[in-house]
Each structure stands twice: as structure tokens, then as C-alpha cells.
Design an enzyme around this catalytic site. Structure first.
Site, PDB file in Angstrom:
ATOM      1  N   ASP A  73       1.019  -1.017   0.017  1.00  0.00           N
ATOM      2  CA  ASP A  73       0.022   0.171   0.129  1.00  0.00           C
ATOM      3  C   ASP A  73       1.066   1.031  -0.217  1.00  0.00           C
ATOM      4  O   ASP A  73       1.038   2.494   1.234  1.00  0.00           O
ATOM      5  CB  ASP A  73      -0.800   0.381   1.113  1.00  0.00           C
ATOM      6  CG  ASP A  73      -1.906  -1.638   1.155  1.00  0.00           C
ATOM      7  OD1 ASP A  73      -2.475  -1.873   0.741  1.00  0.00           O
ATOM      8  OD2 ASP A  73      -2.143  -1.753   2.333  1.00  0.00           O
ATOM      9  N   GLU A 132     -11.592   0.114  -3.780  1.00  0.00           N
ATOM     10  CA  GLU A 132     -10.477   1.112  -2.319  1.00  0.00           C
ATOM     11  C   GLU A 132      -9.448   1.778  -2.854  1.00  0.00           C
ATOM     12  O   GLU A 132      -8.847   2.175  -4.018  1.00  0.00           O
ATOM     13  CB  GLU A 132      -9.710  -0.204  -0.997  1.00  0.00           C
ATOM     14  CG  GLU A 132     -10.477  -1.634  -1.029  1.00  0.00           C
ATOM     15  CD  GLU A 132     -10.225  -2.975  -0.257  1.00  0.00           C
ATOM     16  OE1 GLU A 132     -11.173  -3.087   0.507  1.00  0.00           O
ATOM     17  OE2 GLU A 132      -8.994  -2.479  -0.014  1.00  0.00           O
TER      18      GLU A 132
END
Length: 500
Positions: A16, A177
Site C-alpha cells: 500500500d 478501495e
């Protein structure tokens, strides 16, 4: 002049990624999940060499998908902190700020109300500030989610608007997301990560003339995915676009290096060049292990300072530790641990473990355990050694058990069996005992030797494929100490914990 770039730029358990660029330096953050302290920060002036300069936060449960941004000289890191058990994880969102990112001094968390994960910040030209996130109506494991946004008073975290849905995502799976917004050529571009975080993972984009939408999906979505490709780099997604000082665009994204089904180090950070034509959509090259691009011309003349080793930036603990159980005398060459009843298989809380992420596919981790003088029943209950640990359900260790006076190996993989695979043999500890974990991309071999002049004896192994699967973290090497006594055990001493 061109430069060669090598992937991954951050190896080993670094998912991420998010990047911001300021004053000639790139700053990058990753998710840290259940590892303490949370959110490592890395700095680079050339996108090739990265130095960990700090960890900002303490996490009690898990820190998910941080975003880093800079605005008018102030840095912001915004993130989700989750804690709880099973599917009912509680989500709380916050951001922290600093005007001097090199100092390691950050503000207290500024909490804000948002039911979801993966928050991001966007500072518009008119001074307004917006937060985007992946909205969940109930809990983290809720499968139906979309991208929602609200305007925020950045000084306080107070919402200045309703939280409004701005996009469902491209893939039609209700799982959008990792949103980020960028403004370019009069358009607001929205980037999302979709289709979970495994083999179908992808990055998609949409755009609008108004920050509130409606957002038009790019007709050639996804802009990045490894699905259907035969490359070693797989599962690419969850990324962040950014510019260097020359105006060139880049992307960082997570991915894995899949070698015949083995990727124990988990999701890592990859870099790829981007061409973004005026008025058009970004064209992202698929990440390669090596590629060339024009060298960044505005590199800082001042070198990024080396980290203060006394602050042990690379050391990590399991969840929130009792720091009184750890000491690091002699300039960190010695590690002293207080054994507790929790073990490496404890699913909640912490245990007496300290280690480092595995950064290289071929590594050797070593340490030396000093003998404990057994003077009481509690001393007799200690076991301590060296482990490769990914999570409470998957780990392998070699250790000495004072209760049985034995050298022991244990391998836990609760994906395959509820019970660990164990092996032991009697061994009188009259001298220092050395532990070693040697790994290749395919296997971890655990060995020991007695004294400085002894020879290594392989005592157990665990396949790298057993550390590979649908998960979020990566392997770490570390030393640990536990006790079978109800009271804390006598301090144990390790020397020269190294990973090469």
C-alpha cells in the site's frame, strides 16, 4: 542521460505505498498492520536508493493503507487504525502532521468520523480540503464498499459537508478501495484499487470536472493489473501517482514476486514510469524488475542523513509490546528479553519478540544465546531462540528449552494443521549456542552450533510456499523468549542478531 531503476524499491512486507515529493526529496509510507511501531517512512532523492528515516505511530491493532501528502510545507499522514477480533474489527480514522519530517516529531492524532478504511487527503486550489475513503456500512469485512468523500476542516478534523458517494468503482465487484484524487488540466482524476489484493488486483481511474462528480470511468480501465500476465511480478494494485521535480509522472504500487508459487515476503513496493498527456489519461507501464528512464535532474545536493541507529528504526514488535521487557545495551549489539507466557502462536496481545523484516530473498539470520543460570523453577521454564515469523498461524523457530534441556525446532502452519510440527534432542548447554536461519526463495533452513568453533547442524526447515498465500503481511526474522511459568522468566541475553 538515462538511469537504471530496480524493483522492488522497498522489498519485504511493504504494501500500500504512498509517495509525496518535497524540496528535492521523495517520501514514502507503507501499511504496517499489526506490527509496532506503525507506518515506516522512507526517503530518497533518486527513486532508487531509499532510507528509512522514521516510524511515526504506535498501533494497538493494525494500521491500514496510509497516505502521505505535503501542503505549504506541512506533511500529513492519514490512516485507518483497526482493532478487535474476528470480522468485527473497529475502524477509526485519523491523521497526524509535522512541519519537519526529518525530526520524527509528529502531532497527536486528529480523529475524524468515517465508516471505512484507506483515507486520502486532497488539497484543492481554492484552499478547500477533502477526505476520500473506502466506505463500509458496518465493519471492515463488509464486502460491499464504495468511494465516498467529505470536505474537512484540516485543523480539527471536523466535517464541513455530508459524506457523499462519488464512485462505485470500475470492476463491478463493490470493492473499491485506496482512493486518491489528482487535479490536472482542469480535471479531477480519481484512482482506486479494486478486485481484492491478490491475483485479480487492479488499479482503475475515473475523472470529473467537479470534485463531487459525476465521475466518468476510463474506457481502457484497468490502468494497471498483472492478471493474465505471466510475469514474476503479480498481484499489482493499490498505488499512488506522483511527479518528480522535472514534472515526470511515476506510480508506486504493491505487488509480489511469485517464484513458482513462493512469495513469503508478501506484498512489496514497485515503481513504474507514467506518461500523462495533456487532457488525457495516464499511461502506466507495467512494473519490471529493471527498467531505464531519464535520470532525475533535480536531485538534492545534500545527502539524505543516515538514520540514528540508536533509535532502531528497523526493529519491529508484535502488536503493542511491553517495552520494559526489552533492552538493547552495548549499542544494540546485545538484546535482553524478559520471557512471558504468551508465545509466537498467541493470536492476540503481544509476546516477547523483536526482529526485522526480511528484505532479501536469499538471507541468513543469526544470533547467539547466552546460557541462563538456572536458579529457580521459573528459570527452568524458559525457552528462547530465533524465528522466522509471518503471523501467529505461520512461523518456524529454533530454540533452547531449559525445562527439557533440549535443542528444539517447531514449525507452525495452521492453514495445514492445528498442531505444530516439532523436533527436539537433549543438549546440555555449557557454552553459548548459535542459531541460524538460512533461506533461499524456496526454503528456510534452521540450524544451530555450540561454541564459537562448532559446526552448523541443520535441525529443521519450512518451505517458502508455506509462508505464501492470501494474506497481508510478510516474513520477519527475530529473537524471542517465552516461559511456561506463571511469572515472568529470568532475563535472557542474545548477542549479535544479524541479517545478511
Amino acid at each position: 542521460m538515462s538511469a537504471k531503476y530496480t524493483n522492488p524499491i522497498i522489498s519485504g512486507f511493504s504494501p500500500d505505498p504512498s509517495v509525496t515529493f518535497y524540496d528535492g526529496t521523495f517520501f514514502l509510507v507503507n501499511s504496517s498492520f499489526h506490527i509496532f511501531p506503525g507506518i515506516p517512512i522512507y526517503a530518497s532523492n533518486d527513486l532508487n536508493s531509499w532510507t528509512q528515516i522514521e516510524k511515526i505511530l504506535i498501533a494497538t491493532g493494525g494500521l491500514f493503507a496510509a497516505t502521505i501528502r505535503q501542503h505549504h510545507g506541512t506533511f500529513y499522514v492519514i490512516c485507518t487504525n483497526d482493532w478487535g477480533e474476528g470480522p468485527n474489527l473497529i475502524m477509526r480514522n485519523f491523521y497526524v502532521t509535522t512541519k519537519d519530517i526529518w525530526s520524527g516529531e509528529w502531532s497527536d492524532p486528529i480523529w475524524f468520523d468515517f465508516s471505512g478504511i484507506d483515507p486520502s487527503l486532497f488539497f484543492d486550489d481554492d484552499g478547500r480540503v477533502y477526505i476520500q475513503g473506502s466506505y463500509r456500512p458496518s465493519n471492515l469485512m463488509e464486502l460491499k464498499c464504495d468511494i465516498r468523500q467529505f470536505e474537512v476542516e484540516i485543523e480539527t478534523g471536523k466535517a464541513l459537508s455530508e459524506t457523499t458517494k462519488i464512485w462505485d468503482g470500475f470492476a463491478g465487484k463493490d470493492d473499491a478501495e485506496g482512493p486518491h484524487i489528482y487535479k490536472k488540466d482542469g480535471w479531477y482524476y480519481l484512482l482506486t484499487a479494486e478486485a481484492a489484493t491478490f491475483e485479480h488486483h487492479l488499479i482503475a481511474m475515473a475523472r470529473s470536472r467537479n470534485i463531487w462528480g459525476p465521475y466518468e470511468s476510463y474506457e481502457n480501465n484497468p490502468v494497471l493489473t498483472a492478471y493474465g500476465k505471466g510475469d514474476m511480478i503479480q498481484n499489482t494494485g493499490h498505488g499512488d501517482l506522483f511527479q518528480d521535480g522535472d514534472g515526470k509522472w511515476w506510480i508506486t504500487a504493491l505487488g509480489i514476486r511469485n517464484m513458482d508459487g513462493c512469495y513469503p515476503m508478501g506484498r512489496e513496493t514497485f515503481l513504474a514510469p507514467v506518461e500523462w498527456p495533456t487532457g488525457g489519461w495516464p499511461q502506466i507501464e507495467f512494473p519490471k524488475l529493471e527498467f531505464e528512464r531519464t535520470r532525475i535532474s533535480n536531485m538534492r545536493s545534500k545527502e539524505i542523513p543516515l538514520p540514528d541507529e540508536s533509535r532502531r528504526y528497523e526493529y519491529v514488535y508484535i502488536r503493542t509490546p511491553n517495552l520494559d521487557d526489552f533492552s538493547f545495551p552495548f549499542n544494540n549489539r546485545v538484546i535482553k528479553l524478559i520471557p512471558r507466557t504468551t508465545t509466537l502462536s498467541s493470536p492476540t496481545g503481544t509476546t516477547t519478540f523483536v526482529g526485522k523484516r526480511q528484505r532479501l530473498q536469499a538471507s541468513i539470520a543469526t544470533t547467539t544465546l547466552q546460557p541462563v543460570l538456572v536458579q529457580s523453577q521459573k528459570d527452568n521454564a524458559i525457552f528462547a531462540g530465533l524465528t522466522v515469523w509471518k503471523e501467529s498461524i505461520r512461523h518456524a523457530e529454533i530454540y533452547y528449552d531449559y525445562h527439557t534441556s533440549s535443542i528444539c525446532f517447531s514449525k507452525t502452519n495452521k492453514m495445514l494443521s492445528d498442531e505444530p510440527e516439532t523436533k527436539s534432542q537433549p543438549l546440555q548447554l555449557t557454552d553459548m549456542i548459535h542459531f541460524q536461519i538460512k533461506c533461499t526463495p524456496k526454503v528456510y533452513e534452521l540450524s544451530y552450533k555450540m561454541g564459537s568453533d562448532g559446526t552448523w547442524t541443520k535441525f529443521g526447515s519450512m518451505g517458502a510456499i508455506e509462508f505464501s498465500g492470501y494474506d497481508f503481511t510478510g516474513t520477519m526474522f527475530g529473537v524471542f523468549a517465552s516461559t511456561k511459568s506463571e511469572e515472568a522468566g529470568t532475563e535472557v541475553t542474545f548477542e549479535d542478531f544479524k541479517i545478511m
